[in-house]
Write a protein that holds these residues in place. Structure first.
Motif, short mmCIF file in Angstrom:
data_model
loop_
_atom_site.label_atom_id
_atom_site.label_comp_id
_atom_site.label_asym_id
_atom_site.label_seq_id
_atom_site.Cartn_x
_atom_site.Cartn_y
_atom_site.Cartn_z
N ALA A 86 2.47 7.48 -2.61
CA ALA A 86 3.35 7.52 -1.44
C ALA A 86 4.33 8.69 -1.52
O ALA A 86 4.59 9.37 -0.52
N LEU A 87 4.87 8.93 -2.70
CA LEU A 87 5.91 9.94 -2.85
C LEU A 87 5.35 11.33 -3.12
O LEU A 87 6.09 12.32 -3.07
N GLN B 21 2.38 1.61 3.46
CA GLN B 21 3.40 0.61 3.75
C GLN B 21 4.69 0.92 3.00
O GLN B 21 5.80 0.81 3.55
N PHE B 22 4.58 1.31 1.74
CA PHE B 22 5.76 1.62 0.94
C PHE B 22 6.53 2.80 1.53
O PHE B 22 7.76 2.75 1.68
N LEU B 23 5.81 3.85 1.91
CA LEU B 23 6.45 5.03 2.47
C LEU B 23 7.06 4.74 3.83
O LEU B 23 8.21 5.12 4.11
N ARG B 24 6.32 4.03 4.67
CA ARG B 24 6.76 3.79 6.06
C ARG B 24 7.88 2.77 6.13
O ARG B 24 8.88 2.97 6.84
N ASP B 25 7.74 1.65 5.40
CA ASP B 25 8.65 0.52 5.58
C ASP B 25 9.85 0.52 4.64
O ASP B 25 10.84 -0.18 4.89
N TYR B 26 9.77 1.29 3.54
CA TYR B 26 10.84 1.22 2.55
C TYR B 26 11.44 2.59 2.23
O TYR B 26 12.65 2.79 2.39
N VAL B 27 10.63 3.53 1.80
CA VAL B 27 11.17 4.84 1.45
C VAL B 27 11.78 5.53 2.67
O VAL B 27 12.92 5.99 2.63
N SER B 28 11.02 5.61 3.75
CA SER B 28 11.51 6.29 4.95
C SER B 28 12.73 5.61 5.54
O SER B 28 13.60 6.25 6.13
N THR C 88 0.86 -1.18 0.00
CA THR C 88 0.00 0.00 0.00
C THR C 88 0.89 1.24 0.00
O THR C 88 2.08 1.15 0.38
N PRO C 89 0.38 2.38 -0.41
CA PRO C 89 1.21 3.59 -0.35
C PRO C 89 1.79 3.85 1.03
O PRO C 89 2.96 4.23 1.17
#
Length: 342
Positions: free
Chosen positions: A156-157, A33-40, A30-31
């Motif tokens: 997410a971005l 999850q992607f932002l929290r677990d990977y991008v950040s 999910t956006p």
């Protein structure tokens, strides 16, 4: 410096845990999850089943379709004698090292594709990989064959991709270690891409040094390349390490770059057709590829702007630290890193 080596280990554990493997997801995140677990967390991942319902997966492996659709298109082809353009090379006429970029020609797509196919003989290696948003310019007629962005990444971005690039090559094309100031979503359409990954905190293991810029010139009538140094001289900071030295050079290379070869191993991953690699901004990556049954590897990548936040400032500070390697003659000079095209 023990502190720097400890940082290498801690960042690797935080980024990828104890598995030492890039995490694979069975479905798109999910956006949030992607932002929290990977991008950040500046953490790479591979989406195994990316749910890419793209006509490209069936159409682009039919090269008659590509030839027909792009019949009136001129595209940029990168030519080199060995498939290793945008890398550090020696000049045969001297002992000097240079940062060499490819010879670039515009030509009809059919001719370009034939060059990619015929370059397996090793005399000239052709790679379609112009990285100036080429998919939305040179290859815009293919725009309906795949998504113009990755929806969950875009949400997410908070922005659309700054550039979307198409890559068509064979097994001889290779991309040397470098990093980009983009969040990169790399989708493979056919064949495989093989990545070596190192986090930004491993910058001192890359032996980044200043090299005079040069470019290949290709003369078709004689089938020869020359390496020409740019005038006036321009210096490019680039990674000095070749992670795959030949057997006869391996010991010498390992002695020359002990921080790389004696340190923690790079993370290795293979991205198959239908999969997406999330490559976080500023991660060092080296890329090789394996073709499909037709002899081609085709991929498309989406470059999203990175956030120039505290993370960027932190890595710039780390890069500025003057670090002395175990070998007395391997003290690393401070360089201002400028990213080049992938």
């Amino acid at each position: 410096m023990k502190e720097v080596k400890k940082l290498w280990e801690e960042v690797r554990e935080l980024s990828l845990g104890n598995n030492s493997r890039v995490e694979r997801l069975d479905s798109p995140p999910t956006p949030l999850q992607f932002l929290r677990d990977y991008v950040s967390q500046n953490k790479p991942c591979i989406i195994n089943n990316a749910n890419l319902d793209w006509p490209a997966f069936s159409l682009w492996t039919q090269h008659s379709y590509l030839s027909k659709t792009l019949s009136s298109s001129a595209v940029s082809v990168h030519l080199s004698p060995n498939g290793r353009a945008d890398s550090v090379v020696g000049n045969p006429s001297s002992d000097s090292l240079f940062f060499a970029s490819a010879h670039v020609e515009r030509m009809p797509f059919d001719e370009a594709l034939r060059l990619v196919s015929s370059s397996v003989d090793g005399k000239v290696v052709a790679y379609l990989q112009q990285q100036n948003d080429c998919f939305r310019s040179e290859y815009s007629v293919l725009s309906s064959d795949c998504d113009q962005h990755i929806p969950w990444a875009t949400e997410a971005l908070g922005c659309y991709p700054e550039a979307v690039n198409l890559w068509i090559g064979n097994q001889l094309s290779e991309t040397s270690f470098h990093k980009d100031h983009y969040e990169n979503l790399y989708a493979v359409v056919s064949g495989q891409k093989h990545f070596l990954l190192l986090p930004p905190t491993d910058v001192h293991r890359m032996y980044i040094r200043q090299y005079p810029a040069a470019h290949y010139s290709y003369f078709r009538d004689v089938g020869n390349f020359t390496l020409e140094v740019e005038k006036p001289v321009r210096y490019v900071p680039w990674c000095s390490v070749n992670p795959y030295p030949s057997l006869e050079n391996r010991e010498a290379e390992m002695a020359k770059f002990p921080l790389y070869f004696n340190g923690p191993k790079p993370f290795e991953c293979t991205v198959n057709a239908g999969e997406i690699l999330y490559l976080p901004s500023m991660w060092f990556h080296h890329v090789r590829q394996s073709p499909d049954d037709n002899g081609y590897t085709i991929a498309i990548n989406y470059w999203y702007d990175m956030q120039f936040d505290i993370k960027y400032a932190y890595f710039n500070f780390l890069q500025s630290i003057y670090y002395k390697s175990p070998s007395p003659d391997q003290t690393l000079p401070e360089v201002e890193y400028e990213d080049s095209d992938e």
